[in-house]
Enzyme design. Structure first.
Site, PDB file in Angstrom:
ATOM      1  N   CYS A 123       0.837  -1.206   0.000  1.00 29.26           N
ATOM      2  CA  CYS A 123       0.000   0.000   0.000  1.00 29.26           C
ATOM      3  C   CYS A 123       0.874   1.259   0.000  1.00 29.26           C
ATOM      4  O   CYS A 123       1.351   1.698   1.051  1.00 29.26           O
ATOM      5  CB  CYS A 123      -0.925  -0.010   1.215  1.00 29.26           C
ATOM      6  SG  CYS A 123      -2.037   1.401   1.289  1.00 29.26           S
ATOM      7  N   CYS A 131      -0.472   4.157   2.040  1.00 28.73           N
ATOM      8  CA  CYS A 131      -0.307   4.006   3.498  1.00 28.73           C
ATOM      9  C   CYS A 131       1.141   4.236   3.919  1.00 28.73           C
ATOM     10  O   CYS A 131       1.412   4.836   4.950  1.00 28.73           O
ATOM     11  CB  CYS A 131      -0.687   2.601   3.950  1.00 28.73           C
ATOM     12  SG  CYS A 131      -2.211   1.972   3.267  1.00 28.73           S
ATOM     13  N   ASP A 132       2.068   3.699   3.156  1.00 31.08           N
ATOM     14  CA  ASP A 132       3.445   3.601   3.645  1.00 31.08           C
ATOM     15  C   ASP A 132       4.470   4.459   2.893  1.00 31.08           C
ATOM     16  O   ASP A 132       5.615   4.548   3.328  1.00 31.08           O
ATOM     17  CB  ASP A 132       3.887   2.118   3.606  1.00 31.08           C
ATOM     18  CG  ASP A 132       3.052   1.267   4.551  1.00 31.08           C
ATOM     19  OD1 ASP A 132       2.598   1.822   5.571  1.00 31.08           O
ATOM     20  OD2 ASP A 132       2.834   0.078   4.268  1.00 31.08           O
TER      21      ASP A 132
HETATM   22  C1  LIG Z   1       0.127  -3.872   5.324  1.00 25.70           C
HETATM   23  C2  LIG Z   1      -1.050  -2.929   5.252  1.00 25.70           C
HETATM   24  C3  LIG Z   1      -0.928  -1.637   5.746  1.00 25.70           C
HETATM   25  C4  LIG Z   1      -1.990  -0.762   5.677  1.00 25.70           C
HETATM   26  N1  LIG Z   1      -1.826   0.490   6.200  1.00 25.70           N
HETATM   27  C5  LIG Z   1      -2.865   1.348   6.174  1.00 25.70           C
HETATM   28  C6  LIG Z   1      -2.720   2.670   6.738  1.00 25.70           C
HETATM   29  O1  LIG Z   1      -1.647   3.046   7.233  1.00 25.70           O
HETATM   30  N2  LIG Z   1      -3.793   3.481   6.675  1.00 25.70           N
HETATM   31  C7  LIG Z   1      -4.980   3.107   6.114  1.00 25.70           C
HETATM   32  O2  LIG Z   1      -5.935   3.887   6.122  1.00 25.70           O
HETATM   33  N3  LIG Z   1      -5.154   1.877   5.570  1.00 25.70           N
HETATM   34  C8  LIG Z   1      -4.122   1.002   5.588  1.00 25.70           C
HETATM   35  N4  LIG Z   1      -4.275  -0.244   5.022  1.00 25.70           N
HETATM   36  C9  LIG Z   1      -5.557  -0.582   4.431  1.00 25.70           C
HETATM   37  C10 LIG Z   1      -6.575  -0.958   5.531  1.00 25.70           C
HETATM   38  O3  LIG Z   1      -5.986  -1.961   6.350  1.00 25.70           O
HETATM   39  C11 LIG Z   1      -7.871  -1.467   4.931  1.00 25.70           C
HETATM   40  O4  LIG Z   1      -8.417  -0.495   4.060  1.00 25.70           O
HETATM   41  C12 LIG Z   1      -8.900  -1.776   6.016  1.00 25.70           C
HETATM   42  O5  LIG Z   1      -8.363  -2.658   6.977  1.00 25.70           O
HETATM   43  C13 LIG Z   1     -10.166  -2.393   5.398  1.00 25.70           C
HETATM   44  O6  LIG Z   1     -10.998  -2.745   6.418  1.00 25.70           O
HETATM   45  P1  LIG Z   1     -12.119  -3.852   6.217  1.00 25.70           P
HETATM   46  O7  LIG Z   1     -12.810  -3.946   7.532  1.00 25.70           O
HETATM   47  O8  LIG Z   1     -12.923  -3.578   5.007  1.00 25.70           O
HETATM   48  O9  LIG Z   1     -11.348  -5.208   5.892  1.00 25.70           O
HETATM   49  P2  LIG Z   1     -10.181  -5.999   6.620  1.00 25.70           P
HETATM   50  O10 LIG Z   1      -9.325  -5.149   7.475  1.00 25.70           O
HETATM   51  O11 LIG Z   1      -9.548  -6.787   5.532  1.00 25.70           O
HETATM   52  O12 LIG Z   1     -10.965  -6.991   7.584  1.00 25.70           O
HETATM   53  C14 LIG Z   1     -11.713  -8.054   7.094  1.00 25.70           C
HETATM   54  C15 LIG Z   1     -12.152  -8.905   8.262  1.00 25.70           C
HETATM   55  O13 LIG Z   1     -13.095  -9.854   7.785  1.00 25.70           O
HETATM   56  C16 LIG Z   1     -12.754 -11.127   8.292  1.00 25.70           C
HETATM   57  N5  LIG Z   1     -13.267 -12.125   7.365  1.00 25.70           N
HETATM   58  C17 LIG Z   1     -12.922 -12.343   6.063  1.00 25.70           C
HETATM   59  N6  LIG Z   1     -13.626 -13.371   5.562  1.00 25.70           N
HETATM   60  C18 LIG Z   1     -14.443 -13.802   6.555  1.00 25.70           C
HETATM   61  C19 LIG Z   1     -15.409 -14.835   6.673  1.00 25.70           C
HETATM   62  N7  LIG Z   1     -15.702 -15.652   5.659  1.00 25.70           N
HETATM   63  N8  LIG Z   1     -16.050 -15.000   7.861  1.00 25.70           N
HETATM   64  C20 LIG Z   1     -15.796 -14.186   8.919  1.00 25.70           C
HETATM   65  N9  LIG Z   1     -14.895 -13.181   8.862  1.00 25.70           N
HETATM   66  C21 LIG Z   1     -14.226 -13.007   7.707  1.00 25.70           C
HETATM   67  C22 LIG Z   1     -11.236 -11.113   8.392  1.00 25.70           C
HETATM   68  O14 LIG Z   1     -10.782 -12.128   9.276  1.00 25.70           O
HETATM   69  C23 LIG Z   1     -11.009  -9.698   8.905  1.00 25.70           C
HETATM   70  O15 LIG Z   1     -11.145  -9.653  10.303  1.00 25.70           O
HETATM   71  C24 LIG Z   1      -3.224  -1.156   5.087  1.00 25.70           C
HETATM   72  C25 LIG Z   1      -3.357  -2.452   4.585  1.00 25.70           C
HETATM   73  C26 LIG Z   1      -2.295  -3.338   4.667  1.00 25.70           C
HETATM   74  C27 LIG Z   1      -2.441  -4.751   4.133  1.00 25.70           C
END
Ligand SMILES: Cc1cc2nc3c(=O)[nH]c(=O)nc-3n(C[C@H](O)[C@H](O)[C@H](O)COP(=O)(O)OP(=O)(O)OC[C@H]3O[C@@H](n4cnc5c(N)ncnc54)[C@H](O)[C@@H]3O)c2cc1C
Length: 284
Positions: free
Chosen positions: A108, A111-112
């Site tokens: 990302c 982000c980084d």
């Molecule tokens: C290395 C890294 C660094 C990042 N740094 C930043 C940053 O500095 N700032 C920023 O704004 N964004 C950052 N991001 C992006 C940010 O993490 C995501 O945009 C955000 O976490 C998305 O949130 P979400 O809840 O949609 O999904 P996710 O965080 O992906 O969470 C999904 C959840 O759903 C669960 N899940 C999936 N499938 C199932 C299932 N079948 N049953 C039950 N549960 C399930 C998973 O276990 C997880 O808990 C970063 C991403 C990464 C990978």
């Protein structure tokens, strides 16, 4: 309402695998990703969320109440379902890439990128996102080395042209990543020309992987509309899917922004949409 949250295999989500989060409002000094997610969880618990371990393994959205299978063991019922299963970055699969993840390897740039201000960095990928991220990095970093597998990019012509005319982006055509170099943190990348076999080492402080994301939406196939990449489709400006009472938020329905703050914002939309739906149907 009585919200029940199943966390899947990565409780806390993607932010649990990063270090510093600098761009989430309310943390003027930044915060470690895992610590931030513990705070989110505590706040949700204080408001009454029933947070459980377990993976949704199947759904049946053809019946009312809606049904979700957990861990291939039991079915639970709900009047409304919010899907926030996220998306996972695709990786090259190199041992060094995994070992240095969070220590200069990132999926990302938005982000980084900031952590590598004024430094030389590398990025691998050739689609629109890779082109966009390379352009973003070129404004922060002194030089961007872009590694492209073929002799052209998959990115649109316009994006490609913008990359090629940016002075501090150097494109390496027909090139693949052989190894990310560094012991405790990234200090270079070794690339291999797939036409000549020639290997080149480039000193860089960071290695960005931009080869795409995979939305975690497989179990909803057949019920929910999705685009060709598997991102869930919602009615614009809402979190509504094609099935009444089923809402989607976060990265699983967002292939553009993919940030914690946008995911949280769309989660708020989904909570409000679900609450209104349940009120209208007199289900709570
Ligand atoms: C290395 C890294 C660094 C990042 N740094 C930043 C940053 O500095 N700032 C920023 O704004 N964004 C950052 N991001 C992006 C940010 O993490 C995501 O945009 C955000 O976490 C998305 O949130 P979400 O809840 O949609 O999904 P996710 O965080 O992906 O969470 C999904 C959840 O759903 C669960 N899940 C999936 N499938 C199932 C299932 N079948 N049953 C039950 N549960 C399930 C998973 O276990 C997880 O808990 C970063 C991403 C990464 C990978």
């Amino acid at each position: 309402m009585n919200p029940v949250l199943y966390q899947g295999i990565q409780p806390g989500g993607q932010l649990t695998i990063t270090t510093e989060v600098e761009n989430y409002p309310g943390y003027p000094d930044g915060i470690q990703g895992p610590e931030m997610m513990v705070e989110f969880e505590n706040q949700a618990k204080r408001m009454g969320a029933d947070i459980r371990y377990g993976l949704a393994t199947k759904v049946d959205f053809s019946v009312r109440p809606l049904r979700v299978e957990i861990d291939e063991e039991k079915w639970i019922q709900a009047n409304s379902v919010i899907i926030s299963t996220g998306a996972s970055a695709k990786w090259l699969g190199l041992e060094s890439e995994q070992r240095l993840n969070g220590y200069g390897v990132s999926a990302c740039a938005v982000c980084d990128g900031f952590f590598f201000k004024g430094k030389e960095v590398a990025i691998v990928g050739a689609g629109d996102t890779a082109a966009e991220e390379a352009l973003y990095l070129s404004k922060i970093c002194s030089k961007v080395h872009m590694i492209v597998r073929r002799g052209e990019m998959r990115a649109s012509k316009i994006m490609q042209a913008r990359v090629l005319k940016t002075g501090n982006i150097q494109v390496y055509w027909h090139s693949e990543t052989d190894e990310v170099l560094g012991d405790k943190k990234v200090d270079g990348v070794r690339i291999k020309n797939n036409e000549t076999g020639e290997k080149t080492e480039i000193p860089v402080s960071a290695f960005f992987v931009a080869i795409g994301h995979e939305p975690n939406s497989g179990i909803f196939k057949g019920f929910l509309d999705m685009d060709e990449a598997g991102y869930l489709l919602t009615v614009p400006g809402t979190s509504k899917t094609n099935i009444e009472g089923v809402f989607a938020s976060g990265d699983v329905q967002d292939k553009i922004y993919r940030q914690a703050v946008t995911a949280a914002g769309s989660g708020c939309m989904a909570a409000l949409d679900a609450e209104r739906y349940l009120s209208e149907k007199e289900l709570h």
